[in-house]
Design a protein around this motif. Structure first.
Motif, PDB file in Angstrom:
ATOM      1  N   ASP A   1       1.121  -1.066   0.139  1.00 12.17           N
ATOM      2  CA  ASP A   1       0.080  -0.022  -0.031  1.00 12.17           C
ATOM      3  C   ASP A   1       0.571   0.794   0.114  1.00 12.17           C
ATOM      4  OD1 ASP A   1      -1.829   1.899   0.275  1.00 12.17           O
ATOM      5  OD2 ASP A   1      -2.689   1.252   2.255  1.00 12.17           O
ATOM      6  N   LEU A   2       1.363   1.856  -1.201  1.00 15.67           N
ATOM      7  CA  LEU A   2       1.711   2.871  -1.320  1.00 15.67           C
ATOM      8  C   LEU A   2       1.617   4.296  -0.548  1.00 15.67           C
ATOM      9  CD1 LEU A   2       2.984   2.245  -5.356  1.00 15.67           C
ATOM     10  CD2 LEU A   2       4.462   1.703  -2.625  1.00 15.67           C
ATOM     11  N   SER A   3       0.290   4.138  -0.125  1.00 17.84           N
ATOM     12  CA  SER A   3      -0.375   5.894   0.742  1.00 17.84           C
ATOM     13  C   SER A   3       0.895   5.254   2.258  1.00 17.84           C
ATOM     14  CB  SER A   3      -1.507   5.328   0.530  1.00 17.84           C
ATOM     15  OG  SER A   3      -2.277   3.935   1.584  1.00 17.84           O
ATOM     16  N   GLU A   4       0.853   4.195   2.171  1.00 12.30           N
ATOM     17  CA  GLU A   4       1.962   4.414   3.640  1.00 12.30           C
ATOM     18  C   GLU A   4       3.132   4.931   3.744  1.00 12.30           C
ATOM     19  OE1 GLU A   4       1.784   0.007   4.379  1.00 12.30           O
ATOM     20  OE2 GLU A   4      -0.618   0.269   5.101  1.00 12.30           O
ATOM     21  N   LEU A   5       3.312   5.287   2.378  1.00 15.82           N
ATOM     22  CA  LEU A   5       4.898   5.110   1.977  1.00 15.82           C
ATOM     23  C   LEU A   5       5.041   6.813   1.864  1.00 15.82           C
ATOM     24  CD1 LEU A   5       6.143   2.065  -0.012  1.00 15.82           C
ATOM     25  CD2 LEU A   5       6.542   2.630   2.524  1.00 15.82           C
ATOM     26  N   ASP A   6       6.179   7.632   2.466  1.00 18.05           N
ATOM     27  CA  ASP A   6       5.930   9.158   1.803  1.00 18.05           C
ATOM     28  C   ASP A   6       7.507   8.832   0.662  1.00 18.05           C
ATOM     29  OD1 ASP A   6       6.052  11.486   1.348  1.00 18.05           O
ATOM     30  OD2 ASP A   6       7.671  11.912   3.984  1.00 18.05           O
ATOM     31  N   THR A   7       6.273   8.809  -0.061  1.00 21.42           N
ATOM     32  CA  THR A   7       7.064   9.103  -1.674  1.00 21.42           C
ATOM     33  C   THR A   7       7.817  10.456  -2.229  1.00 21.42           C
ATOM     34  OG1 THR A   7       5.408   8.333  -3.385  1.00 21.42           O
ATOM     35  CG2 THR A   7       6.775   6.813  -1.891  1.00 21.42           C
ATOM     36  N   GLY A   8       7.128  11.283  -2.266  1.00 23.84           N
ATOM     37  CA  GLY A   8       6.159  12.870  -2.342  1.00 23.84           C
ATOM     38  C   GLY A   8       6.245  12.564  -4.030  1.00 23.84           C
ATOM     39  N   LEU A   9       5.543  11.274  -4.383  1.00 24.16           N
ATOM     40  CA  LEU A   9       4.809  11.548  -5.932  1.00 24.16           C
ATOM     41  C   LEU A   9       3.440  10.932  -5.509  1.00 24.16           C
ATOM     42  CD1 LEU A   9       6.859   8.589  -7.225  1.00 24.16           C
ATOM     43  CD2 LEU A   9       7.224  11.143  -7.383  1.00 24.16           C
TER      44      LEU A   9
ATOM     45  N   PRO B   1      18.212   7.610   4.653  1.00 22.97           N
ATOM     46  CA  PRO B   1      17.761   9.416   5.612  1.00 22.97           C
ATOM     47  C   PRO B   1      16.634   9.482   6.534  1.00 22.97           C
ATOM     48  CG  PRO B   1      17.817   9.261   3.089  1.00 22.97           C
ATOM     49  CD  PRO B   1      17.354   7.926   3.840  1.00 22.97           C
ATOM     50  N   ARG B   2      17.735  10.166   7.442  1.00 22.02           N
ATOM     51  CA  ARG B   2      16.703  10.392   8.886  1.00 22.02           C
ATOM     52  C   ARG B   2      15.451  10.666   9.293  1.00 22.02           C
ATOM     53  NH1 ARG B   2      20.416  11.735  13.779  1.00 22.02           N
ATOM     54  NH2 ARG B   2      21.390   9.282  12.870  1.00 22.02           N
ATOM     55  N   ASP B   3      14.813  11.224   7.977  1.00 19.66           N
ATOM     56  CA  ASP B   3      13.925  11.634   7.599  1.00 19.66           C
ATOM     57  C   ASP B   3      12.857  11.216   6.304  1.00 19.66           C
ATOM     58  OD1 ASP B   3      15.712  12.933   6.006  1.00 19.66           O
ATOM     59  OD2 ASP B   3      13.970  15.180   6.256  1.00 19.66           O
ATOM     60  N   ALA B   4      13.649   9.888   6.000  1.00 18.67           N
ATOM     61  CA  ALA B   4      12.839   9.780   4.618  1.00 18.67           C
ATOM     62  C   ALA B   4      13.110   8.227   3.890  1.00 18.67           C
ATOM     63  CB  ALA B   4      13.011  11.128   3.436  1.00 18.67           C
ATOM     64  N   PRO B   5      12.437   7.601   5.432  1.00 17.88           N
ATOM     65  CA  PRO B   5      12.665   6.130   4.892  1.00 17.88           C
ATOM     66  C   PRO B   5      12.301   5.861   3.854  1.00 17.88           C
ATOM     67  CG  PRO B   5      10.709   6.401   6.724  1.00 17.88           C
ATOM     68  CD  PRO B   5      11.795   8.382   6.687  1.00 17.88           C
TER      69      PRO B   5
ATOM     70  N   LEU C   1      17.672  -8.822   5.437  1.00 18.56           N
ATOM     71  CA  LEU C   1      18.005  -8.060   5.628  1.00 18.56           C
ATOM     72  C   LEU C   1      17.705  -6.557   6.568  1.00 18.56           C
ATOM     73  CD1 LEU C   1      18.151  -5.126   3.169  1.00 18.56           C
ATOM     74  CD2 LEU C   1      15.258  -6.173   3.023  1.00 18.56           C
ATOM     75  N   THR C   2      17.508  -6.001   6.869  1.00 18.29           N
ATOM     76  CA  THR C   2      17.986  -5.071   7.924  1.00 18.29           C
ATOM     77  C   THR C   2      17.683  -3.627   8.150  1.00 18.29           C
ATOM     78  OG1 THR C   2      20.067  -4.869   8.148  1.00 18.29           O
ATOM     79  CG2 THR C   2      18.596  -6.385   9.528  1.00 18.29           C
ATOM     80  N   ALA C   3      16.954  -2.352   7.951  1.00 19.57           N
ATOM     81  CA  ALA C   3      17.126  -1.071   7.879  1.00 19.57           C
ATOM     82  C   ALA C   3      17.301  -0.228   8.927  1.00 19.57           C
ATOM     83  CB  ALA C   3      15.810  -0.868   7.290  1.00 19.57           C
ATOM     84  N   THR C   4      18.183   0.765   9.238  1.00 21.73           N
ATOM     85  CA  THR C   4      18.124   1.840   9.251  1.00 21.73           C
ATOM     86  C   THR C   4      18.522   2.990   9.165  1.00 21.73           C
ATOM     87  OG1 THR C   4      19.912   1.682  11.496  1.00 21.73           O
ATOM     88  CG2 THR C   4      20.623   0.767  10.021  1.00 21.73           C
ATOM     89  N   ASP C   5      18.313   3.935  10.299  1.00 21.07           N
ATOM     90  CA  ASP C   5      19.413   5.373  10.083  1.00 21.07           C
ATOM     91  C   ASP C   5      20.203   5.746  10.224  1.00 21.07           C
ATOM     92  OD1 ASP C   5      17.850   5.535  12.546  1.00 21.07           O
ATOM     93  OD2 ASP C   5      17.409   7.096  12.351  1.00 21.07           O
ATOM     94  N   ARG C   6      21.501   4.798  10.953  1.00 17.79           N
ATOM     95  CA  ARG C   6      22.137   5.189  11.833  1.00 17.79           C
ATOM     96  C   ARG C   6      23.300   4.892  10.377  1.00 17.79           C
ATOM     97  NH1 ARG C   6      23.599   0.330  13.654  1.00 17.79           N
ATOM     98  NH2 ARG C   6      25.640   0.946  13.825  1.00 17.79           N
TER      99      ARG C   6
END
Length: 293
Positions: A17-25, A91-95, A112-117
């Motif tokens: 569900d792409l509405s859950e992602l902040d893509t800017g599109l 990016p910290r403010d753009a996962p 697979l893991t994800a982090t902003d570190r």
């Protein structure tokens, strides 16, 4: 090899569900971008990667950029399929898609893991960095000896168009990620006398099907500035969400702006090559509808 599980991951991503992602599109634009990215991960393509030789990296970190949210997909497919443990550094403010992709992979027991570190880039055998030239350079200086770095800094793409029938395809390319990707033909060279009108019509049609998303304030200011230049010293065609900036070669600065390509008249391929020459270090690809070129 884990390519069967990668294929399952691809199929799960297609249902996101792409509405859950902040893509800017826009929703339509985000779906266009995701479907296009996943189409490159066909079963045949995955089989081709599986047949590759060489020893896979044990660990890898992918440093994601803000602009193209689908960029990690192909990299993760190849690395995970070959057994590499992958970390997405977002990016910290753009996962973007990173957190959702990591969760889907974990459900399939894919590493697979994800982090902003920021220091995540230091704990890998391979680092793939996407972003500005300064970002790639900064990462390079912090890596230990022996770490392999593959950097993708600032790049732009161009197109040489000789047929009126090609404008629809060009406009679709420009709609992908609202023209912010390095594969977008942000500079278009053409000998066609009515190029501006043909491209404008195609851009308007693409906007109706895949509306433009968010425009950052700085992008809006740059759009107005370059539009004013095109109006005063070139050709301007524009509508809601798009513009065509027809400029002289002397005014060419290949800065990608959302849905606003630069159009430059060039009588032949030799002239087009001369025009692009000064920008060769930053040139990613050149697309064309003239196979013999």
């Amino acid at each position: 090899m884990r390519f069967a599980d990668v294929a399952k991951l691809r199929d799960r991503v297609s249902t996101f569900d792409l509405s859950e992602l902040d893509t800017g599109l826009s929703p339509q634009g985000a779906r266009l971008a995701l479907d296009s990215a996943l189409s490159a991960l066909s079963d045949a393509a995955l089989s081709g990667v599986q047949a590759m030789g060489g020893e896979p990296f044990s660990t890898a970190t992918v440093v994601c950029a803000r602009t193209v949210f689908t960029a990690p997909l192909e990299l993760c497919a190849v690395l995970l399929g070959r057994g590499t443990h992958v970390t997405l550094k977002y990016p910290r403010d753009a996962p973007g898609i990173s957190l959702k992709l990591a969760a889907a992979a974990t459900a399939l027991d894919l590493p697979l893991t994800a982090t902003d570190r920021y220091d995540a880039t230091f704990d890998a055998d391979l680092v793939i960095a996407m972003g500005s030239d300064s970002t790639v350079e900064e990462i390079a200086t912090g890596l230990a000896p022996g770490v392999r770095l593959v950097g993708f800094g600032h790049r732009f793409s161009a197109a040489w168009i000789t047929s009126e029938q090609s404008w629809t395809d060009v406009a679709v390319d420009l709609a992908h990620h609202d023209s912010r990707g390095c594969m977008t033909p942000g500079v278009i060279l053409s000998p066609l006398p009515a190029a501006a009108d043909g491209l404008a019509a195609a851009m308007a049609a693409a906007q109706a099907r895949w509306p433009v998303g968010e425009i950052a304030p700085i992008e809006g200011a740059l759009l107005r500035s370059r539009g004013a230049l095109a109006l005063a010293a070139g050709t301007l065609r524009s509508g809601p969400g798009w513009a065509v900036h027809g400029l002289q070669a002397a005014h060419l600065e290949p800065l990608a702006l959302p849905r606003a390509p630069i159009l430059v008249a060039a009588p032949n391929v030799a002239a087009a090559v001369t025009i692009l020459g000064p920008f060769a270090p930053w040139l990613s690809t050149i697309g064309t509808d003239e196979p013999s070129t």
